[in-house]
Design a protein around this motif. Structure first.
Motif, PDB file in Angstrom:
ATOM      1  N   HIS A 174       0.811  -1.212   0.000  1.00  0.00           N
ATOM      2  CA  HIS A 174       0.000   0.000   0.000  1.00  0.00           C
ATOM      3  C   HIS A 174       0.850   1.271   0.000  1.00  0.00           C
ATOM      4  O   HIS A 174       0.323   2.357  -0.305  1.00  0.00           O
ATOM      5  CB  HIS A 174      -0.935   0.022   1.209  1.00  0.00           C
ATOM      6  N   ALA A 175       2.127   1.173   0.349  1.00  0.00           N
ATOM      7  CA  ALA A 175       2.975   2.361   0.265  1.00  0.00           C
ATOM      8  C   ALA A 175       2.991   2.899  -1.163  1.00  0.00           C
ATOM      9  O   ALA A 175       2.991   4.116  -1.392  1.00  0.00           O
ATOM     10  CB  ALA A 175       4.400   2.029   0.725  1.00  0.00           C
ATOM     11  N   TRP A 176       2.994   1.979  -2.131  1.00  0.00           N
ATOM     12  CA  TRP A 176       2.902   2.391  -3.540  1.00  0.00           C
ATOM     13  C   TRP A 176       1.449   2.633  -3.931  1.00  0.00           C
ATOM     14  O   TRP A 176       1.128   3.669  -4.513  1.00  0.00           O
ATOM     15  CB  TRP A 176       3.490   1.287  -4.435  1.00  0.00           C
ATOM     16  N   TRP A 177       0.585   1.654  -3.632  1.00  0.00           N
ATOM     17  CA  TRP A 177      -0.772   1.633  -4.186  1.00  0.00           C
ATOM     18  C   TRP A 177      -1.774   2.076  -3.140  1.00  0.00           C
ATOM     19  O   TRP A 177      -2.210   1.297  -2.304  1.00  0.00           O
ATOM     20  CB  TRP A 177      -1.095   0.235  -4.713  1.00  0.00           C
ATOM     21  N   GLY A 178      -2.097   3.355  -3.189  1.00  0.00           N
ATOM     22  CA  GLY A 178      -3.051   3.928  -2.258  1.00  0.00           C
ATOM     23  C   GLY A 178      -2.471   5.073  -1.467  1.00  0.00           C
ATOM     24  O   GLY A 178      -3.203   5.939  -0.996  1.00  0.00           O
ATOM     25  N   ASN A 179      -1.139   5.093  -1.316  1.00  0.00           N
ATOM     26  CA  ASN A 179      -0.493   6.190  -0.603  1.00  0.00           C
ATOM     27  C   ASN A 179       0.287   7.075  -1.569  1.00  0.00           C
ATOM     28  O   ASN A 179      -0.140   8.177  -1.877  1.00  0.00           O
ATOM     29  CB  ASN A 179       0.396   5.636   0.516  1.00  0.00           C
ATOM     30  N   ALA A 180       1.437   6.593  -2.087  1.00  0.00           N
ATOM     31  CA  ALA A 180       2.189   7.419  -3.041  1.00  0.00           C
ATOM     32  C   ALA A 180       1.372   7.652  -4.313  1.00  0.00           C
ATOM     33  O   ALA A 180       1.339   8.757  -4.858  1.00  0.00           O
ATOM     34  CB  ALA A 180       3.523   6.760  -3.375  1.00  0.00           C
ATOM     35  N   VAL A 181       0.754   6.605  -4.816  1.00  0.00           N
ATOM     36  CA  VAL A 181      -0.216   6.746  -5.902  1.00  0.00           C
ATOM     37  C   VAL A 181      -1.594   6.681  -5.257  1.00  0.00           C
ATOM     38  O   VAL A 181      -1.997   5.650  -4.718  1.00  0.00           O
ATOM     39  CB  VAL A 181      -0.070   5.633  -6.960  1.00  0.00           C
ATOM     40  N   GLY A 182      -2.296   7.780  -5.275  1.00  0.00           N
ATOM     41  CA  GLY A 182      -3.590   7.831  -4.614  1.00  0.00           C
ATOM     42  C   GLY A 182      -4.678   7.192  -5.453  1.00  0.00           C
ATOM     43  O   GLY A 182      -4.499   6.907  -6.645  1.00  0.00           O
ATOM     44  N   ILE A 183      -5.798   6.954  -4.827  1.00  0.00           N
ATOM     45  CA  ILE A 183      -6.929   6.286  -5.470  1.00  0.00           C
ATOM     46  C   ILE A 183      -8.038   7.305  -5.703  1.00  0.00           C
ATOM     47  O   ILE A 183      -8.431   8.021  -4.786  1.00  0.00           O
ATOM     48  CB  ILE A 183      -7.444   5.138  -4.594  1.00  0.00           C
TER      49      ILE A 183
END
Length: 694
Positions: A297-306
C-alpha cells in the motif's frame, strides 16, 4: 490470551490493508509547511498544539479557510508574530483581512479526543469500529479524518512534528524519525516529512524502538515491551518485502517504513508505516500476510492515490501483489487454492444479493464488499497479468508508480497505462469486469469422444448462461500420453470446441486451475461458515435442555453471523416445513433432524463425545462446529455441539472469523482442527475412463 488461530482469522476480517480514503495522497510539491509542537495529556484525553505554518508557494494566496476539529479551543492566532482576529465555527477556521504579504501563521489550540473503544468487536463489520480519534491511558490514535491539525483543501503540506508526552510515550506519524529523547520527566519524538500530504495520522504508545536501514530507507519497529522481542523478525521481513517490491514496482516512495503497534485491533496502511493491533502483532503468520499487504500500500493507495469516486482499485491490487503473489512464488498449489478460495467466497457471499459492479467499490464495510473489492478485483488483476504476460504487467505497474506519484489514479488511468505498454486496446476487458455485475456462469454441455484416423477427437460445447462475457477459457485434455491445454475464445451462449489427440482421452477440464473469475456452481462450493453468514431465512433450533444452555452462552456467535434477530424454536417444535424451508443453526446435536442432512466421512458424534478425522474430543472443554448441506439442496445447516456452556462461550466469538471453513474443533477455546468438506464435482469436467473404444 487470545487464541492464535482465531486471531489469524480475525486478521482476514479486520486487516487486509485498510486505507483511509482521501487522507494519504501525497502531492509532488508542498504548498505549505507545518512546524508542529504537540503535547499529549493522556489523563485528560487531550492534545495541545502550536502550529507555525509557512506559505512555501508564493505564487498562491493563503488558504481562505482551514478545517480543524470542531471541539478545538483556539488560544491564539498570529500572523508574522502578531495577534490576528479569527472566526471559528463548526470546524471551519477563517482569518478575515489577512495581509497578502503574510509569511507565517501560528495557531495555538487544544482539543479532547475520546471516541470510545469497543468492548466487544464480534459482529462489527466496520474495521474502524467507528473510532476516528481517541486518547487514553494506553496511548493515542488520531486519524487524519479527525482534523486534529489545521488542513486546507488543495494545499498539500510538508510537516515537522515535535511531540511530547509522559515518560515512555513515543509518538509516530509520517516522515523520517529525526530525534527521540527520553527521560524520567517525559519523552519527545521528532518526525519530519518532506513529502507533502493533505492530512496526517498520529499514533502514540509506550513503545520500544528497534531500527535498521535499507539503503536510505529507515526501517523502524515500535512494539510494546511484551512484544519487543519480535522486532528482529519484523525488521528482516520488512527488508525482504521492500527489496521485492522495489524490483516489481520501482523505487520505494518514502523515507521510512515503520511497523507500529496499536492498542485496538486496527490494520491501517499509512504513508510509510502500518498500524497493527496489539492483539495480533505477536502472531508469526502476520509476517507473511498482513505485513506485505501494508507495504504494498505504500505504492498503491499512498504514493499513488486512489480516485475513490471512480472506484477503489487499491485494495484489489494490494491483495493480488501481497496475499496472492507470495503464495504463487512459494507454492503453486497454495496459489491455486487461494484463487479457488476467492471464487468460493465471492459466490457464497453474493449469492443472496448485495453484489455490485467492481467500479462501485469504495471501502469495505461488510464481508460482501470485501469479496468484491478485494477478491474479485484481485482476480481481475490476475487475468490481466495472464493476458499481458509478466513483463508487460510489471512494466505497466512501474510506469503507473512513476507517472502518478503524488497524484490520484482511476481505473481508467490503469486501463490507459496497461494499454500503452502493451499496444493493445483494453477497453472491453476493463469495461466488462468493472461495469458488469457478477461473473460468468459456465458449464460443459454435450461432449463426444470418437476415433479420428489413428487418433482421437473430443468435441463439445461450452454453455454460458446469464449476462454474456468475452473470455479465453483454458481447456485441458488429459490423455494416456500426457496433457494438452488450449485457450477457447468464449463470447456467446454456446461455443463449440474440437480437440484432436493421438492418445486415448481420459478427462477434459475447463479452467482446471481456477485462473478465471467465474460464478461457481453449487457443487463446487462446500458448505462453510460464510454460507450461514449469507443465509436468507435463518432459524435457530435448540436441542433439549443442553441445547438451550448452549444457546444462552452463545450470543457472540449470533452476533458474528448476524443472526441476532433469527427466530428460535426447540427441535421438538421444528416442523417439516421449517426444516425444509430455512437455513438452520442447531445448538446441541440434532436428535430427530439428522435424516435431512448427511454427515460427511470422518465425523462421528455421540453423547458427550465426538470424533473428527481420527481425533477424539470428550472433555468438558471441547466444542465442535460444523456446517452441512441439506440433502434437498434447500439451504445450509450449522451445528454447535459443546460439552459445556463454558466451552460454547469460549468458541462463540471465534467461529464467525473462520468464514471459509466447514468444520472446527476446539479445546479450551483453542482451535485444534479446521477444514472444508470435499467439493469435487464441477460442471466443467468430464471423465472418459470407461466406455470408450480402445
Amino acid at each position: 490470551m487470545p487464541n492464535r488461530r482465531h486471531l489469524r482469522s480475525l486478521l482476514l476480517l479486520l486487516l487486509g490493508g485498510l486505507l483511509l480514503p482521501g487522507l494519504s495522497l501525497a502531492a509532488s510539491e508542498p504548498s505549505l509547511h507545518h512546524d508542529l509542537q504537540i503535547e499529549l495529556d493522556l489523563n485528560r484525553q487531550s492534545i495541545r498544539v502550536s502550529d507555525r505554518m509557512t506559505l512555501l508557494d508564493r505564487t498562491r494566496a493563503w488558504p481562505h479557510a482551514w478545517s480543524l476539529a470542531p471541539q478545538s479551543r483556539i488560544d491564539s492566532v498570529k500572523a508574522d508574530g502578531r495577534e490576528r482576529p479569527f472566526l471559528f465555527e463548526r470546524g471551519r477556521l477563517t482569518l478575515p483581512g489577512l495581509p497578502t504579504e503574510t509569511r507565517t501563521i501560528s495557531i495555538a489550540y487544544r482539543a479532547r479526543f475520546a471516541d470510545p473503544l469497543p468492548e466487544n468487536t464480534v459482529g462489527i463489520e466496520d474495521p474502524s469500529y467507528g473510532i476516528t480519534a481517541t486518547i487514553g491511558s494506553v496511548g493515542a490514535y488520531l486519524s487524519g479524518a479527525a482534523d486534529w491539525l489545521p488542513t486546507a483543501a488543495g494545499y498539500p503540506a510538508s510537516h515537522r512534528i515535535s511531540a511530547t508526552g509522559p515518560a515512555g510515550l513515543v509518538t509516530v506519524s509520517n516522515g523520517k524519525l529525526i530525534d527521540l529523547q527520553q527521560s524520567d520527566n517525559g519523552t519527545t519524538t521528532v518526525w519530519e516529512s518532506r513529502i507533502p500530504q493533505q492530512r496526517l495520522t498520529l499514533a502514540a504508545g509506550f513503545y520500544q524502538l528497534t531500527r535498521d536501514n535499507l539503503d536510505d530507507i529507515q526501517i523502524l519497529v515500535l512494539l510494546s515491551g511484551d512484544n519487543a522481542h519480535l522486532a528482529p523478525r519484523y525488521l528482516k521481513a520488512c527488508r525482504d518485502y521492500l527489496d521485492l517490491y522495489r524490483q516489481l514496482f520501482g523505487p520505494y516512495p518514502y523515507g521510512k517504513f515503520a511497523v507500529v503497534e496499536n492498542f485496538f485491533p486496527t490494520g491501517y496502511g499509512l504513508p510509510g508505516w502500518t498500524l497493527l493491533g496489539s492483539s495480533v502483532v505477536r502472531l508469526p503468520f502476520i509476517l507473511t500476510s498482513s505485513l506485505p499487504h501494508e507495504i504494498a500500500h505504500a505504492w498503491w493507495g499512498n504514493a499513488v492515490g486512489i480516485d475513490y469516486a471512480s472506484g477503489n482499485w487499491g485494495e484489489g491490487l494490494a491483495t493480488y501483489v501481497a496475499d496472492y503473489l507470495l503464495k504463487e512464488r512459494s507454492d503453486p498449489d497454495e496459489a491455486r487454492e487461494y484463487r479457488l478460495k476467492i471464487l468460493r467466497e465471492y459466490r457464497t457471499l453474493t449469492a443472496s444479493g448485495g453484489d455490485f459492479p467492481l467500479r462501485d467499490f469504495r471501502r469495505r464495510m461488510s464481508k460482501t464488499e470485501q469479496a468484491v473489492g478485494y477478491g474479485k478485483a484481485a482476480m481481475v488483476f490476475h487475468m490481466l497479468r495472464r493476458d499481458l504476460g509478466d513483463e508487460l504487467f510489471w512494466q505497466g505497474l512501474r510506469g503507473l508508480a512513476a507517472d502518478f506519484h503524488g497524484r490520484t489514479a482511476s481505473w481508467d488511468d490503469l486501463r490507459r497505462q496497461f494499454a500503452a505498454v502493451s499496444g493493445r486496446n483494453l477497453d472491453h476487458f476493463f469495461r466488462q469486469w468493472l461495469d458488469q455485475t457478477g461473473a460468468p456462469h459456465l458449464r460443459l454441455g454435450e461432449v463426444t469422444v470418437s476415433r479420428s484416423g489413428a487418433g482421437w477427437r473430443v468435441a463439445g460445447v461450452i454453455e454460458q448462461t446469464g449476462p454474456l462475457w468475452q473470455l479465453e477459457l483454458p481447456l485441458r485434455l488429459r490423455t494416456t500420453g500426457g496433457e494438452q491445454t488450449v485457450l477457447l475464445a468464449i463470447d456467446d451462449e454456446t461455443t463449440r470446441f474440437d480437440l484432436q489427440s493421438e492418445q486415448r482421452p481420459l478427462r477434459l477440464d475447463a479452467d482446471p486451475d481456477s485462473h478465471l473469475l467465474r460464478s461457481l456452481d453449487d457443487s463446487e462450493i462446500p458448505p462453510t461458515v460464510n454460507r450461514l453468514r449469507a443465509a436468507g431465512k435463518p432459524l435457530v433450533v435448540t436441542v433439549g435442555e443442553h441445547g438451550r444452555a448452549l444457546y444462552a452462552a452463545s450470543s457472540d456467535l449470533l452476533r458474528g453471523l448476524h443472526w441476532q434477530r433469527a427466530p428460535v424454536v426447540s427441535e421438538a417444535q421444528l416442523s417439516d416445513e421449517q426444516l425444509a424451508g430455512n437455513d438452520l443453526l442447531f445448538f446441541g446435536w440434532p436428535e430427530k433432524s439428522l435424516p435431512a442432512f448427511a454427515l460427511p466421512a470422518g465425523l462421528d458424534v455421540k453423547a458427550g463425545h465426538f470424533r473428527l478425522h481420527g481425533e477424539d474430543f470428550a472433555t468438558a472443554d471441547d466444542a465442535l462446529f460444523v456446517v452441512l448441506d441439506k440433502e434437498n439442496g434447500s439451504g445450509a445447516v450449522g451445528i454447535l455441539q459443546a460439552h459445556s456452556p463454558r466451552a460454547a462461550a469460549d468458541v462463540a466469538r471465534r467461529i464467525s472469523h473462520y468464514g471459509r471453513y466447514s468444520y472446527l474443533a476446539f479445546r479450551n477455546g483453542n482451535n485444534r482442527l479446521k477444514g472444508s468438506w470435499r467439493a469435487d464435482q464441477t460442471p466443467l469436467s468430464r471423465t472418459f475412463e470407461s466406455g470408450i473404444e480402445p
